[in-house]
Design a protein around this motif. Structure first.
Motif, PDB file in Angstrom:
ATOM      1  N   UNK A  87       0.819  -1.216   0.000  1.00 45.39           N
ATOM      2  CA  UNK A  87       0.000   0.000   0.000  1.00 45.39           C
ATOM      3  C   UNK A  87       0.852   1.265   0.000  1.00 45.39           C
ATOM      4  N   UNK A  88       2.040   1.211   0.604  1.00 44.29           N
ATOM      5  CA  UNK A  88       2.962   2.347   0.632  1.00 44.29           C
ATOM      6  C   UNK A  88       4.365   1.807   0.386  1.00 44.29           C
ATOM      7  N   UNK A  89       5.328   2.692   0.215  1.00 40.78           N
ATOM      8  CA  UNK A  89       6.714   2.258   0.030  1.00 40.78           C
ATOM      9  C   UNK A  89       7.664   3.352   0.505  1.00 40.78           C
ATOM     10  N   UNK A  90       8.915   2.953   0.736  1.00 41.97           N
ATOM     11  CA  UNK A  90       9.938   3.920   1.105  1.00 41.97           C
ATOM     12  C   UNK A  90      10.087   4.174   2.585  1.00 41.97           C
ATOM     13  N   UNK A  91       9.520   3.297   3.432  1.00 34.73           N
ATOM     14  CA  UNK A  91       9.574   3.518   4.884  1.00 34.73           C
ATOM     15  C   UNK A  91      10.414   2.470   5.622  1.00 34.73           C
ATOM     16  N   UNK A  92      10.341   1.219   5.221  1.00 33.40           N
ATOM     17  CA  UNK A  92      10.884   0.127   6.039  1.00 33.40           C
ATOM     18  C   UNK A  92      11.997  -0.678   5.377  1.00 33.40           C
ATOM     19  N   UNK A  93      12.378  -0.361   4.163  1.00 34.06           N
ATOM     20  CA  UNK A  93      13.363  -1.191   3.459  1.00 34.06           C
ATOM     21  C   UNK A  93      14.665  -1.315   4.246  1.00 34.06           C
TER      22      UNK A  93
END
Length: 376
Positions: A87-93
C-alpha cells in the motif's frame, strides 16, 4: 487551551512514519549498530516529549508512559504492515534489511496490523480514561494479555525459526517491550477491582445453582473442554507425534504449523503449556462459586487468544506464506472455523464474567445474609 492528553499522544505518534521515511533515506544510519542506537534515541526522545505533554499534571500514572510509548510503536508496526502489503513504500526497506528481517513474514505483518489498529485504539481509549478519572483496569488487562502473548510467540519464534541465524543488534530493542507488558500486568492485577453492589440474597441465590441449572455456563464449559482438546492435539502435532491423525492434520489441514519461520510451532506449544492449564482452571471457576479471580484472568486470556489467533489465521492465509504452507482450499472452512472458535470462546467467557459477575463474588457469610433479610 491545551488539547487533551490523548489527542497530544495521537499527534505525537503520527511522527512515527515521518521518522521511518527520514531514516530510510540516510545511508549512514542504515547499518546494524547505528539502527539500534537511533532506535533507542528516538524512543527516548518520544518519552521526553511525553513528559512535556503532562508537565502540568499533578499526578501521572506511570503506566501512561508505557501506553503512550507503545502507541508510537504501534504506528511503526502499522507502517510496516502497509508497506509489506504494497500500500505504501519507502519507509521500512532499510530496517528490514539491517534491523529485523523477520518483520517481512506473514505472521509479523498480521501482528503489525493488530498492533496498529486494535492496540492503538485501545491505548488512546485507556489514556483518555486515565486523565478523565474513568476506570481503565479491565481494558489494561485485555491489552496486557494480548501484548504478553505477542511477545512470548515473537521473540522465541525468531530465535528458533529460520531467522535465528541472522539476528542483528536491532532485535534487542525488543527487550524493554518484552518486559514492559509483564510489569504493566503486575501493576494492574495488584490494583483493586471495581465490583458492582449486589444484595447478599441475590449472591446466595445465584451461587446455590449447580452448573446444570446455568445453561450458559454449562455451554461455555463444554466449549472450553473442546478448546483444551484442540490445543492439546495441535501441541502433539507440532511435537511430531507419529499418530496417523497428527500426520494427516499437519499435511492435509494446517500445513502452516510446519512453516520454518517458527512462530506457529511456538504458538502451539504456548497453548499446550499455558492455555490448557488456564482453561482447566476456568472450568473449575465456572463450577465453584466465589472465584473472583475469574473476572480478571478471563479478560487477560481473551486478549491473549484474540491476538494469537488473529495472527495465526491471517498468516496461514497470507500471500507471504509459501503456498505449500497455506491452508488448502478444500479444507478452508473446517480449519478457519475451528481457529475462529478458539478466539471466540475465551471472548464469550470474558463477556459472561464481566457482564454478570454475581456468581464469582465472594460468598456472603450466613449471619450477614440473615441481617440483610431482617432489614428488608
Amino acid at each position: 487551551m491545551r488539547p487533551p492528553v490523548e489527542v497530544s499522544v495521537f499527534l505525537l505518534s503520527l511522527l512515527a512514519p515521518a521518522v521511518l521515511y527520514t531514516l530510510n533515506n540516510i545511508p549512514a544510519l542504515q547499518e546494524p549498530l547505528p539502527i539500534l542506537g537511533v532506535g533507542l534515541v528516538v524512543l527516548g526522545s518520544f518519552l521526553l516529549l511525553l513528559s512535556l505533554v503532562v508537565r502540568n499534571k499533578t499526578k501521572v500514572d506511570p503506566l501512561f508512559y508505557a501506553f503512550a510509548e507503545f502507541a508510537f510503536t504501534c504506528l511503526v508496526g502499522l507502517t510496516n504492515a502497509l508497506e509489506q502489503d504494497g500500500f505504501i513504500s519507502g519507509f521500512m526497506r532499510f530496517y528490514l534489511k539491517m534491523g529485523e528481517p523477520h518483520l517481512s513474514t506473514a505472521y509479523a505483518i498480521m501482528m503489525s496490523y493488530w498492533e496498529g489498529v486494535f492496540h492503538y485504539i485501545l491505548f488512546l481509549v485507556i489514556i483518555h480514561c486515565m486523565f478523565k478519572g474513568k476506570p481503565y483496569r479491565s481494558l489494561g488487562l485485555l491489552w496486557a494479555g494480548s501484548s504478553i502473548a505477542h511477545q512470548i510467540v515473537l521473540i522465541p519464534g525468531v530465535v528458533i525459526g529460520k531467522y535465528g541465524s541472522s539476528i542483528k543488534p536491532a532485535f534487542w530493542r525488543n527487550t524493554p517491550f518484552f518486559v514492559a507488558p509483564f510489569w504493566a500486568a503486575s501493576v494492574l492485577f495488584s490494583r483493586p477491582r471495581q465490583m458492582p453492589i449486589v444484595k447478599a440474597d441475590t449472591i446466595s441465590a445465584e451461587q446455590s445453582k449447580s452448573l446444570l441449572r446455568r445453561p450458559v455456563d454449562l455451554l461455555l464449559s463444554i466449549l472450553l473442554l473442546g478448546t483444551m482438546a484442540f490445543s492439546v492435539f495441535r501441541g502433539f502435532v507440532v511435537l511430531d507425534c507419529p499418530l496417523d491423525a497428527c500426520f494427516t492434520y499437519i499435511y492435509q489441514y494446517e500445513p502452516y504449523l510446519k512453516d520454518p519461520v517458527g512462530f506457529p510451532r511456538v504458538m502451539m506449544l504456548g497453548y499446550l503449556f499455558y492455555a490448557v492449564p488456564l482453561v482447566t482452571i476456568f472450568i473449575y471457576g465456572l463450577m465453584t462459586p466465589g472465584c473472583s479471580w475469574m473476572l480478571d484472568w478471563t479478560l487477560f486470556f481473551a486478549g491473549a487468544m484474540a491476538q494469537t489467533q488473529w495472527c495465526h489465521i491471517g498468516a496461514s492465509l497470507h500471500s507471504r506464506t509459501p503456498f505449500t504452507y497455506r491452508v488448502p482450499a478444500d479444507k478452508w472452512w473446517p480449519v478457519i472455523t475451528l481457529n475462529v472458535l478458539l478466539a471466540v470462546v475465551p471472548t464469550l467467557l470474558a463477556l459472561r464474567c464481566y457482564t454478570n459477575p454475581t456468581y464469582f463474588m465472594k460468598p456472603v457469610p450466613k449471619g450477614q445474609s440473615d441481617k440483610e433479610k431482617k432489614k428488608n
